[in-house]
Scaffold this motif. Structure first.
Motif, PDB file in Angstrom:
ATOM      1  N   ALA A   1       3.987   5.793  -7.572  1.00  0.00           N
ATOM      2  CA  ALA A   1       3.083   6.047  -8.700  1.00  0.00           C
ATOM      3  C   ALA A   1       3.649   7.098  -9.652  1.00  0.00           C
TER       4      ALA A   1
ATOM      5  N   THR B   1       0.823  -1.206   0.000  1.00  0.00           N
ATOM      6  CA  THR B   1       0.000   0.000   0.000  1.00  0.00           C
ATOM      7  C   THR B   1       0.858   1.258   0.000  1.00  0.00           C
ATOM      8  N   SER B   2       1.876   1.276   0.846  1.00  0.00           N
ATOM      9  CA  SER B   2       2.729   2.453   0.964  1.00  0.00           C
ATOM     10  C   SER B   2       3.498   2.731  -0.330  1.00  0.00           C
TER      11      SER B   2
ATOM     12  N   ALA C   1       1.591   4.224  -3.356  1.00  0.00           N
ATOM     13  CA  ALA C   1       1.449   5.677  -3.298  1.00  0.00           C
ATOM     14  C   ALA C   1       2.763   6.381  -3.618  1.00  0.00           C
ATOM     15  N   GLU C   2       3.846   5.889  -3.055  1.00  0.00           N
ATOM     16  CA  GLU C   2       5.137   6.561  -3.212  1.00  0.00           C
ATOM     17  C   GLU C   2       5.689   6.470  -4.630  1.00  0.00           C
TER      18      GLU C   2
ATOM     19  N   THR D   1      -3.148  -0.345  -9.042  1.00  0.00           N
ATOM     20  CA  THR D   1      -2.007  -0.274  -8.127  1.00  0.00           C
ATOM     21  C   THR D   1      -2.523  -0.177  -6.698  1.00  0.00           C
ATOM     22  N   GLY D   2      -1.736  -0.692  -5.769  1.00  0.00           N
ATOM     23  CA  GLY D   2      -2.127  -0.704  -4.365  1.00  0.00           C
ATOM     24  C   GLY D   2      -3.209  -1.712  -4.041  1.00  0.00           C
TER      25      GLY D   2
END
Length: 253
Positions: A182, A175-176, A179-180, A238-239
């Motif tokens: 993308a 998950t982290s 976000a970082e 994604t994620g």
């Protein structure tokens, strides 16, 4: 098709698959080869890994690196092998890890450290090596982690707090990083298997666990491979944690 797509009509993509000398990892490697990709395999036992690679065929599109992903150098060597042998890398599948049940109060500090090191730290370090190279290439990439549905649905009769908490870290990392990363065009997803027929269950009546899933059966390694290939190609995903569990988390048959 986006500029950062992991698919292209002008070159062959390359996938690195950790823990791919047997079971789920080996079938994932086989699936990527069947899809026309180059594959870099990994495992701790060099002889076993060499045999697995030979058994896959396609030596012109196959390379392998022996070593534990708990060692930072292994991930760096996997990436360097992909770049040197195939001229690039596009997909990382973090499959390597360990899993074994043990009652909570019986888990030793050494055992806990082992699960955290091989499942979470190893995935973290290997992913760092991949991301550095992917950023330098500037064309994005795809990371698919392998977790477990036991993060969302524990089993009273299968105490496995140590490996589950390490895999929960992999879920959180997914998950982290989604976000970082993308902005770099790097997608990060996860496949969470239910009970799958693998060598992990050698000697056990694995089919007896089928009733834990709504579909009343255990899964096959090919069904995990199909999910991994989907996420490797799904350019608007994604994620995401994709459960492949026959309905294990949703309910019971």
């Amino acid at each position: 098709m986006s500029e950062t797509s992991t698919r292209t009509s002008t070159r062959t993509r390359t996938a690195v698959v950790t823990g791919s000398s047997s079971g789920i990892g080996l079938d994932i490697a086989r699936a990527f080869l069947a899809a026309g990709a180059n594959v870099v395999l990994n495992g701790r036992d060099a002889d076993r890994l060499a045999k697995a690679a030979a058994g896959l065929g396609h030596p012109e599109r196959t390379a392998w690196v022996a070593g534990t992903i708990a060692d930072r150098a292994t991930g760096e060597t996997l990436v360097r092998t992909a770049l040197d042998r195939f001229g690039g890398l596009d997909v990382l599948v973090n499959n390597a890890g360990t899993f074994a049940p043990r009652p909570f109060t019986d888990v030793t500090e050494e055992e806990l450290d082992g699960f955290l090191t091989h499942n979470l730290k190893g995935t973290y370090l290997t992913t760092q090596a991949f991301v550095r190279a992917a950023r330098e290439q500037g064309r994005g990439g795809s990371i698919v982690n392998i977790g477990t549905v036991l993060v969302d649905h524990g089993l009273a009769g299968y105490p496995a707090s140590a490996p589950v908490v390490s895999k929960a870290g992999v879920h959180g990392l997914t998950t982290s990083l989604a976000a970082e990363l993308a902005a770099d065009g790097i997608r990060v997803n996860l496949v969470a298997p239910g009970i799958i027929r693998t060598p992990l269950h050698a000697g056990a009546d694995v089919d007896s666990f089928g009733g834990l899933a709504l579909l009343d059966r255990v899964g096959e390694v090919s069904e995990i491979s199909e999910a991994v290939l989907y996420l490797a190609d799904a350019e608007f995903v994604t994620g995401h944690a994709l459960r492949v569990d026959g309905g294990h988390v949703t309910g019971r048959a």
